[in-house]
Write a protein that holds these residues in place. Structure first.
Motif, PDB file in Angstrom:
ATOM      1  N   GLU A   8       0.834  -1.200   0.000  1.00  0.00           N
ATOM      2  CA  GLU A   8       0.000   0.000   0.000  1.00  0.00           C
ATOM      3  C   GLU A   8       0.870   1.251   0.000  1.00  0.00           C
ATOM      4  OE1 GLU A   8      -4.064  -1.449   2.210  1.00  0.00           O
ATOM      5  OE2 GLU A   8      -2.535  -0.477   3.432  1.00  0.00           O
ATOM      6  N   PHE A   9       0.381   2.263  -0.698  1.00  0.00           N
ATOM      7  CA  PHE A   9       1.092   3.538  -0.747  1.00  0.00           C
ATOM      8  C   PHE A   9       0.086   4.661  -0.540  1.00  0.00           C
ATOM      9  CE2 PHE A   9       3.080   7.172  -2.980  1.00  0.00           C
ATOM     10  CZ  PHE A   9       4.292   7.203  -2.302  1.00  0.00           C
ATOM     11  N   PRO A  10       0.074   5.294   0.650  1.00  0.00           N
ATOM     12  CA  PRO A  10      -0.858   6.405   0.909  1.00  0.00           C
ATOM     13  C   PRO A  10      -0.480   7.635   0.092  1.00  0.00           C
ATOM     14  CG  PRO A  10       0.659   6.111   2.746  1.00  0.00           C
ATOM     15  CD  PRO A  10       0.910   4.976   1.815  1.00  0.00           C
ATOM     16  N   GLU A 218       8.355  -1.511  -4.866  1.00  0.00           N
ATOM     17  CA  GLU A 218       8.856  -0.273  -4.273  1.00  0.00           C
ATOM     18  C   GLU A 218       8.121   0.880  -4.955  1.00  0.00           C
ATOM     19  OE1 GLU A 218      13.261   0.405  -3.163  1.00  0.00           O
ATOM     20  OE2 GLU A 218      12.997   1.489  -5.047  1.00  0.00           O
ATOM     21  N   ILE A 219       7.277   1.582  -4.191  1.00  0.00           N
ATOM     22  CA  ILE A 219       6.401   2.616  -4.743  1.00  0.00           C
ATOM     23  C   ILE A 219       6.882   3.984  -4.283  1.00  0.00           C
ATOM     24  CG2 ILE A 219       4.009   3.362  -5.034  1.00  0.00           C
ATOM     25  CD1 ILE A 219       3.168   0.581  -3.975  1.00  0.00           C
ATOM     26  N   PHE A 230       9.667  -3.067  -9.371  1.00  0.00           N
ATOM     27  CA  PHE A 230       9.660  -4.401  -8.780  1.00  0.00           C
ATOM     28  C   PHE A 230      11.106  -4.842  -8.608  1.00  0.00           C
ATOM     29  CE2 PHE A 230       5.473  -3.901 -10.544  1.00  0.00           C
ATOM     30  CZ  PHE A 230       4.680  -4.436  -9.542  1.00  0.00           C
ATOM     31  N   MET A 231      11.491  -5.001  -7.349  1.00  0.00           N
ATOM     32  CA  MET A 231      12.881  -5.210  -6.989  1.00  0.00           C
ATOM     33  C   MET A 231      13.124  -6.650  -6.543  1.00  0.00           C
ATOM     34  SD  MET A 231      13.842  -2.061  -7.478  1.00  0.00           S
ATOM     35  CE  MET A 231      15.461  -1.951  -6.711  1.00  0.00           C
ATOM     36  N   ILE A 232      14.259  -7.179  -6.958  1.00  0.00           N
ATOM     37  CA  ILE A 232      14.686  -8.499  -6.506  1.00  0.00           C
ATOM     38  C   ILE A 232      15.354  -8.333  -5.143  1.00  0.00           C
ATOM     39  CG2 ILE A 232      16.172 -10.485  -7.002  1.00  0.00           C
ATOM     40  CD1 ILE A 232      15.909  -9.740  -9.980  1.00  0.00           C
TER      41      ILE A 232
END
Length: 256
Positions: A8-10, A218-219, A230-232
């Motif tokens: 989630e990213f507020p 990661e947003i 999208f991180m490994i």
């Protein structure tokens, strides 16, 4: 069994604070039911974090504003033929009841916690790493050695002013999270960017990813534009890197 992970990213500070408090209330309730001294110590530590947020923000006012905003939104759609009237009335009743309880609570939230000499002593020493040992706070040590029922009674008394706050925050966040449907998207080479309509009051982004995909989301960004990478995960002391693959995911832009 849940097969996805949701990130989630507020999109504004109000929702950011609400989600932080939601997490802290969940942690507190978890440790509250524990029988050990370690559980009571952890519950006190979480309660101190909750108090810190309340000292820095006018939480009650922010919640009342959000409850009013939700009521206005629901009243606007009341005449829509496709709306479930019974469900709408139920939601409006919940909002109105939450507002009434908060308005009825006079004085500063959590004042009874601050009136406790024991809790004040714990708060003062908690800024020191390991500062609540028995030789630092013998009264706290005595309290921790009391029966579970005694500790539970005190913890419930100290946390009781936050019960209505917690209920209202859960209600608000539940409305927001369930206000829109998800769309399936693809992040080319692990990257996705979205521009949000500036005329719409978006509150929250949700990114849902299948657990079988070896990546985390990661947003970053703000209320008008957000980037998703999208991180490994890191391994062998190496920093996380962006995935070179096309990553499928579900995106929800919560608007209510």
């Amino acid at each position: 069994m849940n097969t996805t992970i949701t990130y989630e990213f507020p999109l504004n500070e109000r929702i950011r604070v609400f989600i932080r408090l939601e997490q802290l209330f969940l942690q507190f309730n978890h440790f509250l039911t524990g029988a050990t001294v370690a559980d009571s110590r952890a519950a006190i530590s979480v309660l101190l974090d909750i108090m810190m947020i309340f000292n820095r923000n006018n939480i009650k006012t922010e919640i009342l504003k959000e409850l009013e905003r939700h009521s206005q939104v629901l009243n606007k759609i009341a005449n829509n033929q496709n709306v479930d009237k019974a469900k709408l009335e139920q939601l409006l009743t919940q909002l109105n009841q939450a507002s009434k309880r908060l308005y009825a609570a006079s004085g500063k939230v959590g004042i009874n916690v601050l009136e406790s000499d024991l809790f004040q002593s714990i708060a003062q020493r908690s800024s020191i790493p390991g500062g609540t040992c028995s030789f630092d706070l013998p009264e706290f040590h005595y309290w921790l050695e009391q029966d579970e029922d005694v500790r539970l009674k005190d913890l419930k008394h100290w946390s009781s002013p936050f019960d209505d706050i917690s209920t209202a925050i859960n209600l608000i966040l539940d409305f927001i999270r369930n206000s829109n449907t998800s769309s399936e998207e693809f992040a080319e080479a692990g990257f996705f960017q979205i521009s949000l309509d500036r005329s719409q009051p978006f509150q929250l982004l949700k990114v849902s990813l299948d657990k079988s995909i070896n990546c985390f989301a990661e947003i970053s960004g703000g209320k008008h534009r957000c980037s998703i990478r999208f991180m490994i995960p890191s391994s062998d002391n190496k920093r996380p890197i962006q995935s070179p693959d096309n990553i499928p995911f579900f995106l929800t832009c919560c608007l209510l």
